[in-house]
Design a protein around this motif. Structure first.
Motif, PDB file in Angstrom:
ATOM      1  N   GLU A   1      89.933 -11.481  74.125  1.00 15.12           N
ATOM      2  CA  GLU A   1      90.273 -12.635  74.976  1.00 15.12           C
ATOM      3  C   GLU A   1      89.512 -13.895  74.554  1.00 15.12           C
ATOM      4  OE1 GLU A   1      92.068 -12.890  78.059  1.00 15.12           O
ATOM      5  OE2 GLU A   1      92.750 -10.820  78.273  1.00 15.12           O
TER       6      GLU A   1
ATOM      7  N   CYS B   1      90.795  -8.743  98.588  1.00  8.20           N
ATOM      8  CA  CYS B   1      91.576  -9.566  97.654  1.00  8.20           C
ATOM      9  C   CYS B   1      90.860 -10.861  97.336  1.00  8.20           C
ATOM     10  CB  CYS B   1      92.934  -9.884  98.254  1.00  8.20           C
ATOM     11  SG  CYS B   1      92.840 -10.841  99.783  1.00  8.20           S
ATOM     12  N   CYS B   2      90.221 -11.418  98.335  1.00 11.51           N
ATOM     13  CA  CYS B   2      89.711 -12.775  98.164  1.00 11.51           C
ATOM     14  C   CYS B   2      88.992 -13.224  99.431  1.00 11.51           C
ATOM     15  CB  CYS B   2      90.857 -13.744  97.904  1.00 11.51           C
ATOM     16  SG  CYS B   2      92.079 -13.718  99.224  1.00 11.51           S
TER      17      CYS B   2
ATOM     18  N   LEU C   1      96.244 -16.513  97.629  1.00  8.57           N
ATOM     19  CA  LEU C   1      96.966 -15.598  96.737  1.00  8.57           C
ATOM     20  C   LEU C   1      98.454 -15.569  97.069  1.00  8.57           C
ATOM     21  CD1 LEU C   1      94.685 -12.525  96.347  1.00  8.57           C
ATOM     22  CD2 LEU C   1      95.118 -14.361  94.769  1.00  8.57           C
TER      23      LEU C   1
ATOM     24  N   ARG D   1      98.753  -3.790  91.211  1.00 10.37           N
ATOM     25  CA  ARG D   1      98.061  -4.612  92.204  1.00 10.37           C
ATOM     26  C   ARG D   1      98.184  -3.958  93.587  1.00 10.37           C
ATOM     27  NH1 ARG D   1      99.896  -9.868  91.326  1.00 10.37           N
ATOM     28  NH2 ARG D   1     101.410  -9.905  92.986  1.00 10.37           N
ATOM     29  N   VAL D   2      99.369  -3.473  93.886  1.00 15.13           N
ATOM     30  CA  VAL D   2      99.555  -2.761  95.156  1.00 15.13           C
ATOM     31  C   VAL D   2      98.623  -1.552  95.200  1.00 15.13           C
ATOM     32  CG1 VAL D   2     101.183  -1.429  96.556  1.00 15.13           C
ATOM     33  CG2 VAL D   2     101.948  -3.526  95.446  1.00 15.13           C
TER      34      VAL D   2
ATOM     35  N   ASN E   1      94.908  -2.531  95.589  1.00 18.06           N
ATOM     36  CA  ASN E   1      94.582  -2.994  96.948  1.00 18.06           C
ATOM     37  C   ASN E   1      94.541  -1.831  97.932  1.00 18.06           C
ATOM     38  OD1 ASN E   1      94.239  -5.677  96.310  1.00 18.06           O
ATOM     39  ND2 ASN E   1      96.385  -6.174  96.572  1.00 18.06           N
TER      40      ASN E   1
ATOM     41  N   SER F   1      95.577  -8.066  81.057  1.00 18.75           N
ATOM     42  CA  SER F   1      94.856  -9.213  80.511  1.00 18.75           C
ATOM     43  C   SER F   1      93.887  -9.738  81.562  1.00 18.75           C
ATOM     44  CB  SER F   1      95.846 -10.316  80.133  1.00 18.75           C
ATOM     45  OG  SER F   1      96.429 -10.840  81.319  1.00 18.75           O
ATOM     46  N   TYR F   2      92.976 -10.611  81.128  1.00 19.73           N
ATOM     47  CA  TYR F   2      92.032 -11.188  82.087  1.00 19.73           C
ATOM     48  C   TYR F   2      92.769 -11.975  83.160  1.00 19.73           C
ATOM     49  CZ  TYR F   2      87.893  -9.937  79.325  1.00 19.73           C
ATOM     50  OH  TYR F   2      86.898  -9.255  78.691  1.00 19.73           O
ATOM     51  N   ARG F   3      93.838 -12.622  82.751  1.00 17.71           N
ATOM     52  CA  ARG F   3      94.613 -13.397  83.721  1.00 17.71           C
ATOM     53  C   ARG F   3      95.219 -12.481  84.783  1.00 17.71           C
ATOM     54  NH1 ARG F   3      98.683 -18.083  81.875  1.00 17.71           N
ATOM     55  NH2 ARG F   3      98.798 -19.126  83.865  1.00 17.71           N
TER      56      ARG F   3
ATOM     57  N   HIS G   1      94.380 -12.221  88.820  1.00 16.51           N
ATOM     58  CA  HIS G   1      95.455 -12.328  89.807  1.00 16.51           C
ATOM     59  C   HIS G   1      95.445 -11.111  90.737  1.00 16.51           C
ATOM     60  CE1 HIS G   1      99.062 -13.951  91.413  1.00 16.51           C
ATOM     61  NE2 HIS G   1      99.799 -12.924  91.076  1.00 16.51           N
TER      62      HIS G   1
ATOM     63  N   LEU H   1      92.982  -9.144  91.540  1.00 18.37           N
ATOM     64  CA  LEU H   1      91.811  -9.020  92.415  1.00 18.37           C
ATOM     65  C   LEU H   1      91.468 -10.321  93.148  1.00 18.37           C
ATOM     66  CD1 LEU H   1      89.639  -6.817  90.041  1.00 18.37           C
ATOM     67  CD2 LEU H   1      90.800  -6.092  92.123  1.00 18.37           C
ATOM     68  N   GLY H   2      92.212 -11.381  92.859  1.00 18.63           N
ATOM     69  CA  GLY H   2      91.965 -12.627  93.569  1.00 18.63           C
ATOM     70  C   GLY H   2      90.645 -13.273  93.221  1.00 18.63           C
TER      71      GLY H   2
END
Lengths: 280, 201
Positions: free
Chosen positions: A17, A187-188, A210, B98-99, B102, B164-166, B170, B172-173
């Motif tokens: 990266e 999440c945040c 988000l 992501r689901v 979480n 990816s880092y992006r 996203h 994990l917020g």
């Protein structure tokens, strides 16, 4: 780059990266530095370990259980989904959603999102929504404890969140701001504002940036439109939850007592989003 | 002098593509997802067939095998319930994981089982007669459960799912710029825990 700089960038380098220029600098450094090279090789061994140790196959009955629950929901969309929890608002919700659309003059589409009856899915927000009407102080106390909540003034909230919250720009007419908290959710970081009506009842507004909406466990939910904008209506043991996205924010109003109140608060949030982002 | 790191990076780049990405091609996935959005039962079954293994692997590493099957069920029920909200801006696997992440984090927060995991025990207690792989599995699981759940999720999303880092940011917020430094931290912590548990570097 020196060792310190390389160490700070080691994962970024290892994961591909890093920018090309920086990558070449790290390449040159680790070719000569035993310590940094050793750390990099350790990262590679860790990666190898976690990716190559096999995980047993999932139990074969999981799909059957999923399929059975989907079947059950298809035929009992608005029936109680959890044992021990009555859903007196379920049928009313369907009717009320229709009334809301008529009032808003908007097109309607339904999508019933499946209730997620599962012992794991009763989240803290779900518990908060459940107990808000009968024990608002306790609900708030438990929520703040669960998410390491910190009380914050409206003026400081923007600095802590990195944006000016829509829910704090102006109070809704007939309500006063009772508290604002920062909640450290998985999440945040999220904002919760509690507003009090003149009769002492409270509603809570949650806000985050988000794109994933707030989740309130396994409650029946209707996807609809209000004032031409998509929103979700969820029942919460005698109260209503209204969730929507406004610009880049996810918002949820928890504790509205009627469709009229839900509609008024949603309109207030939309109006707030168009205000100058200073609290007035 | 230390050329092996270059080989490690090259192998890793190839390996990430070969192992982390699901075998299904994107157009096939898009058709199956569209079928699920239209309410097709067969598409739901196909979606499960395509992704349950990778999701289960992530869940086992996140919460342990004891609870992973229940959470797998919950993940897919939530995915089918929310699939109308998937609009294709992200890869479907990123959305799915992501689901799953979480749900796993929510479960850990609620049960706080990471504090008393059955595999989080002294290395001297580890049985030795069941083969080296079993021991490695136990040691890895114990080490994973000793790091912060969000950092654990970050490490697993990178290593198992090839995010990816992006995408990780996203999921994990968190700000994208902090992913690298957090991965540094979790990798170093994991190494320390593994060594303490008897891992031979």
């Amino acid at each position: 780059m020196n060792c310190h700089e390389v160490q700070e960038n080691l994962s970024t380098y290892f994961d591909g990266e890093l920018s090309e220029d920086a990558r070449q600098e790290v390449d040159a450094h680790v070719a000569e530095c035993e310590s940094c090279c050793g750390e990099l090789q350790c990262f590679a061994r860790l990666s190898n370990l976690v990716r190559h140790i096999p995980v047993p196959a999932a139990p074969p009955d999981v799909w059957r259980r999923v399929d059975a629950q989907l079947d059950e929901r298809t035929s009992h969309v608005f029936l109680p989904l959890r044992t021990g929890a009555s859903r007196p608002y379920a049928r009313l919700l369907t009717l009320a959603a229709g009334l809301l659309f008529l009032a808003a003059g908007a097109a309607i589409w339904y999508q019933v999102t499946a209730g997620l009856g599962n012992r794991h899915s009763a989240a803290n927000l779900d518990e908060f929504a459940s107990s808000l009407s009968r024990d608002p102080a306790g609900a708030q106390r438990r929520l703040v404890a669960a998410y390491r909540g910190q009380a914050i003034s409206p003026n400081r909230a923007a600095q802590a969140l990195g944006y000016v919250p829509v829910s704090l720009r102006r109070d809704p007419v007939g309500y006063r701001l009772r508290s604002a908290h920062l909640l450290e959710m998985p999440c945040c970081r999220c904002l919760q504002a509690v507003y009090e009506r003149s009769d002492g009842q409270t509603v809570a507004v949650f806000e985050k940036t988000l794109d994933q909406p707030f989740a309130f466990g396994d409650r029946p939910t209707v996807c609809t439109r209000c004032n031409g904008q998509p929103c979700q209506l969820t029942q919460a043991d005698g109260r209503l939850i209204v969730s929507c996205q406004i610009t880049d924010r996810q918002l949820a109003i928890v504790g509205a007592e009627s469709m009229n109140e839900a509609h008024a608060l949603l309109t207030w949030l939309h109006e707030n989003s168009r205000l100058d982002p200073k609290r007035s | 002098m230390f050329d092996s790191h270059l080989n490690a990076r090259a192998e890793r780049r190839q390996g990430a593509a070969a192992e982390a990405a699901p075998p299904a091609d994107e157009s096939h996935v898009a058709k199956v997802v569209a079928g699920c959005q239209a309410g097709s039962r067969e598409s739901r079954r196909l979606l499960y067939e395509l992704f349950h293994e990778s999701t289960y692997r992530l869940l086992v590493r996140m919460v342990g095998q004891q609870d992973a099957a229940d959470l797998l069920q919950e993940v897919f029920l939530q995915v089918y319930g929310k699939i109308g909200q998937f609009v294709g801006r992200a890869r479907f696997t990123t959305w799915l994981h992501r689901v799953a992440t979480n749900i796993a984090l929510q479960h850990l927060r609620k049960s706080r089982r990471q504090q008393r995991s059955v595999v989080d025990r002294d290395p001297n207690d580890l049985p030795s007669a069941d083969g080296q792989t079993w021991q490695q599995q136990e040691v890895l699981q114990a080490a994973l459960h000793r790091v912060d759940p969000t950092l654990r999720a970050m490490f697993l999303l990178r290593e198992l799912e090839g995010q990816s880092y992006r995408e990780i940011a996203h999921t994990l917020g968190i700000p994208e710029g902090t992913v690298g430094s957090r991965l540094n931290r979790v990798r170093r912590e994991l190494r320390e825990h593994l060594v303490a548990l008897g891992w031979e570097e």
